[in-house]
Write a protein that holds these residues in place. Sequence first.
Motif, PDB file in Angstrom:
ATOM      1  N   ARG A 142       1.716  13.235   2.695  1.00 33.85           N
ATOM      2  CA  ARG A 142       0.280  13.009   2.823  1.00 33.85           C
ATOM      3  C   ARG A 142      -0.269  12.246   1.621  1.00 33.85           C
ATOM      4  N   LEU A 143       0.301  12.483   0.439  1.00 37.55           N
ATOM      5  CA  LEU A 143      -0.112  11.709  -0.734  1.00 37.55           C
ATOM      6  C   LEU A 143       0.361  10.270  -0.619  1.00 37.55           C
ATOM      7  N   LEU A 144       1.605  10.090  -0.162  1.00 45.76           N
ATOM      8  CA  LEU A 144       2.125   8.735  -0.002  1.00 45.76           C
ATOM      9  C   LEU A 144       1.301   7.951   1.018  1.00 45.76           C
ATOM     10  N   ASP A 145       0.853   8.631   2.067  1.00 47.44           N
ATOM     11  CA  ASP A 145       0.086   7.951   3.099  1.00 47.44           C
ATOM     12  C   ASP A 145      -1.282   7.481   2.604  1.00 47.44           C
ATOM     13  N   GLN A 146      -1.792   8.093   1.541  1.00 48.61           N
ATOM     14  CA  GLN A 146      -3.090   7.691   0.997  1.00 48.61           C
ATOM     15  C   GLN A 146      -2.996   6.466   0.091  1.00 48.61           C
ATOM     16  N   CYS A 147      -1.773   6.087  -0.296  1.00 41.66           N
ATOM     17  CA  CYS A 147      -1.595   4.931  -1.178  1.00 41.66           C
ATOM     18  C   CYS A 147      -1.755   3.631  -0.392  1.00 41.66           C
ATOM     19  N   GLU A 148      -2.321   2.630  -1.055  1.00 43.30           N
ATOM     20  CA  GLU A 148      -2.423   1.302  -0.455  1.00 43.30           C
ATOM     21  C   GLU A 148      -1.030   0.720  -0.215  1.00 43.30           C
ATOM     22  N   LYS A 149      -0.162   0.873  -1.210  1.00 44.88           N
ATOM     23  CA  LYS A 149       1.226   0.430  -1.104  1.00 44.88           C
ATOM     24  C   LYS A 149       2.096   1.385  -1.885  1.00 44.88           C
ATOM     25  N   VAL A 150       3.348   1.511  -1.470  1.00 50.04           N
ATOM     26  CA  VAL A 150       4.348   2.267  -2.217  1.00 50.04           C
ATOM     27  C   VAL A 150       5.551   1.352  -2.429  1.00 50.04           C
ATOM     28  N   TYR A 151       5.858   1.071  -3.688  1.00 50.49           N
ATOM     29  CA  TYR A 151       7.025   0.253  -4.036  1.00 50.49           C
ATOM     30  C   TYR A 151       8.148   1.186  -4.481  1.00 50.49           C
ATOM     31  N   ARG A 152       9.334   0.977  -3.938  1.00 50.49           N
ATOM     32  CA  ARG A 152      10.485   1.799  -4.297  1.00 50.49           C
ATOM     33  C   ARG A 152      11.504   0.919  -5.007  1.00 50.49           C
ATOM     34  N   ILE A 153      11.772   1.241  -6.274  1.00 53.86           N
ATOM     35  CA  ILE A 153      12.709   0.474  -7.077  1.00 53.86           C
ATOM     36  C   ILE A 153      13.829   1.397  -7.543  1.00 53.86           C
ATOM     37  N   SER A 154      14.906   0.819  -8.024  1.00 56.13           N
ATOM     38  CA  SER A 154      16.014   1.663  -8.481  1.00 56.13           C
ATOM     39  C   SER A 154      15.732   2.255  -9.855  1.00 56.13           C
ATOM     40  N   SER A 155      15.078   1.462 -10.730  1.00 56.30           N
ATOM     41  CA  SER A 155      14.879   1.910 -12.101  1.00 56.30           C
ATOM     42  C   SER A 155      13.754   1.120 -12.756  1.00 56.30           C
ATOM     43  N   SER A 202       9.438  -7.356 -11.787  1.00 52.96           N
ATOM     44  CA  SER A 202       8.856  -8.683 -11.602  1.00 52.96           C
ATOM     45  C   SER A 202       8.443  -8.893 -10.153  1.00 52.96           C
ATOM     46  N   ALA A 203       9.276  -8.436  -9.223  1.00 54.59           N
ATOM     47  CA  ALA A 203       8.958  -8.583  -7.799  1.00 54.59           C
ATOM     48  C   ALA A 203       7.715  -7.783  -7.436  1.00 54.59           C
ATOM     49  N   VAL A 204       7.587  -6.564  -8.001  1.00 52.63           N
ATOM     50  CA  VAL A 204       6.389  -5.755  -7.755  1.00 52.63           C
ATOM     51  C   VAL A 204       5.151  -6.475  -8.277  1.00 52.63           C
ATOM     52  N   ALA A 205       5.229  -7.013  -9.497  1.00 51.66           N
ATOM     53  CA  ALA A 205       4.082  -7.690 -10.091  1.00 51.66           C
ATOM     54  C   ALA A 205       3.660  -8.906  -9.276  1.00 51.66           C
ATOM     55  N   VAL A 206       4.637  -9.689  -8.826  1.00 52.79           N
ATOM     56  CA  VAL A 206       4.322 -10.887  -8.050  1.00 52.79           C
ATOM     57  C   VAL A 206       3.639 -10.504  -6.742  1.00 52.79           C
ATOM     58  N   ASP A 207       4.134  -9.473  -6.068  1.00 54.48           N
ATOM     59  CA  ASP A 207       3.521  -9.066  -4.813  1.00 54.48           C
ATOM     60  C   ASP A 207       2.093  -8.562  -5.036  1.00 54.48           C
ATOM     61  N   LEU A 208       1.883  -7.805  -6.104  1.00 54.92           N
ATOM     62  CA  LEU A 208       0.535  -7.325  -6.405  1.00 54.92           C
ATOM     63  C   LEU A 208      -0.413  -8.483  -6.706  1.00 54.92           C
ATOM     64  N   ARG A 209       0.075  -9.450  -7.476  1.00 54.31           N
ATOM     65  CA  ARG A 209      -0.761 -10.603  -7.812  1.00 54.31           C
ATOM     66  C   ARG A 209      -1.097 -11.422  -6.564  1.00 54.31           C
ATOM     67  N   SER A 210      -0.160 -11.513  -5.641  1.00 58.74           N
ATOM     68  CA  SER A 210      -0.383 -12.327  -4.441  1.00 58.74           C
ATOM     69  C   SER A 210      -1.409 -11.704  -3.505  1.00 58.74           C
ATOM     70  N   CYS A 240      -1.785   1.835  -5.797  1.00 64.14           N
ATOM     71  CA  CYS A 240      -0.450   1.325  -5.472  1.00 64.14           C
ATOM     72  C   CYS A 240       0.539   2.117  -6.325  1.00 64.14           C
ATOM     73  N   LEU A 241       1.537   2.675  -5.693  1.00 60.93           N
ATOM     74  CA  LEU A 241       2.465   3.587  -6.357  1.00 60.93           C
ATOM     75  C   LEU A 241       3.837   2.939  -6.492  1.00 60.93           C
ATOM     76  N   VAL A 242       4.446   3.090  -7.690  1.00 65.47           N
ATOM     77  CA  VAL A 242       5.793   2.576  -7.940  1.00 65.47           C
ATOM     78  C   VAL A 242       6.702   3.767  -8.232  1.00 65.47           C
ATOM     79  N   LEU A 243       7.717   3.962  -7.389  1.00 67.34           N
ATOM     80  CA  LEU A 243       8.659   5.071  -7.534  1.00 67.34           C
ATOM     81  C   LEU A 243      10.045   4.539  -7.852  1.00 67.34           C
ATOM     82  N   ASP A 244      10.747   5.222  -8.764  1.00 62.45           N
ATOM     83  CA  ASP A 244      12.122   4.829  -9.040  1.00 62.45           C
ATOM     84  C   ASP A 244      13.089   5.822  -8.400  1.00 62.45           C
ATOM     85  N   GLY A 245      14.375   5.608  -8.614  1.00 53.66           N
ATOM     86  CA  GLY A 245      15.386   6.449  -8.000  1.00 53.66           C
ATOM     87  C   GLY A 245      15.297   7.897  -8.416  1.00 53.66           C
ATOM     88  N   MET A 246      14.944   8.159  -9.689  1.00 55.68           N
ATOM     89  CA  MET A 246      14.817   9.534 -10.165  1.00 55.68           C
ATOM     90  C   MET A 246      13.654  10.237  -9.471  1.00 55.68           C
TER      91      MET A 246
END
Length: 418
Positions: free
Chosen positions: A49-62, A70-78, A33-39
């Motif tokens: 092709r790398l993004l497509d291999q991820c189970e999930k990609v979370y895009r956050i501002s920072s 917190s939202a990413v963690a809750v979704d992963l835990r669920s 599961c990949l977490v990407l920020d704005g930078m």
Amino acid sequence: MTARPVDDHDIVVVCNAQQEVLVALFDQHAEVCLVLDGMDRRYRPLDQRLLDQCEKVYRISSFDSIAELSAVAVDLRSSGRTVAEVFCQAETSQFGAGYLKLLLGRSGNPLHHVAHRDKRLMKELVRGAGVPTAEFRSLPDPADAAAVTRIAAELSAPLIVKPASGYGATTTEKVDDAADLATVATGLTFDVSQRSHQLIVEEYVTGEELCVDAIWSGDKALTFVVHRYLRPRITVLDNRLDGSMILLPEDYPELYERLRDMHTRLNPALGIDSGPTHVEVFERPDGELLFSEIASRPGGGWIQLMIGAYHGHATWPLAASAALTGTIPALHSARPYVGGISVRPTVPGVITEMPTDEELSRHPGMITWHRRRQIGDRARCDGPSDWYLFLIFGADSEDELVDLCVEAAQTLTIRTDG
């Protein structure tokens, strides 16, 4: 918390756009599961092709956004899946990734991830574990004249003043006379990525500047490499020799033993039980070792190219194997003695000349090189971690290696129109 191998139902969370990390994990069939920020999205776009291999990609501002993490963690835990590891090798997202580890149950102490960045807490915790450090004081507000006066009286000059959560020797200044502390502290120019401007002031330590780069699985060091800077990093803009050389265990058995003992104290004090670490240590002229700082990531600049040549494997596949299996493949060195340097121009401006690949390939002892800038790029020359060209050398003796590095720094130069 004890590190353990990843099973088929676990997921690995990767923070930031780090292609080498993703490739290494996918090569070992990890679910990511990949977490990407704005930078990341703006300056470090990944191949789809790398993004497509991820189970999930979370895009956050920072990674400074508690709400988004917190939202990413809750979704992963669920999801009901176990998060086996959180990979974060980018300095500026260490606070956020540490918070994510805490929410995901990969860390049990809310201070540990803070101590991996804030040097005041870091030194406090390692001192409590019996590891000596230089004397230091916290300076949260450099405009506080009373605090500056008190610190100048309590510490012995020369002093080092820098951001408490800084990195890479950026915004770091030496103060030779304590009377000048206020002027230097209030005149610092901070990088835009340094959110906090609180400072640490510490006594300057003379002697050799050493590093330890290791990869951990639980309390076991799967790799453990000691290298020595050719010159103190705070001085490299003046002496033009920025690099380090690996010290062989068979040449320095007592030093390795003492540094391993230091690490057995550091790791529990800071909650480190897995992944890469980079420690900087000073060795005084009398032989005493003083802890400087630690990062829960590999060393930057040329260091991983150098260690990769020494190990015969890049760091990222080793780190991925350590996280997923608790083991690494057999290591083998390109040459008995390996070192590396960073080459930069002496004045800012547009780069007009760099060594060609042909010149580099012909140079004695050259193992590999890596360009961070090209002709036509603008050179800032604004700090020790402003990178342009890394050169990695191999030799049959330590003296030969030092000569190769010194000669290359003098002859393989970068010119600008400045």
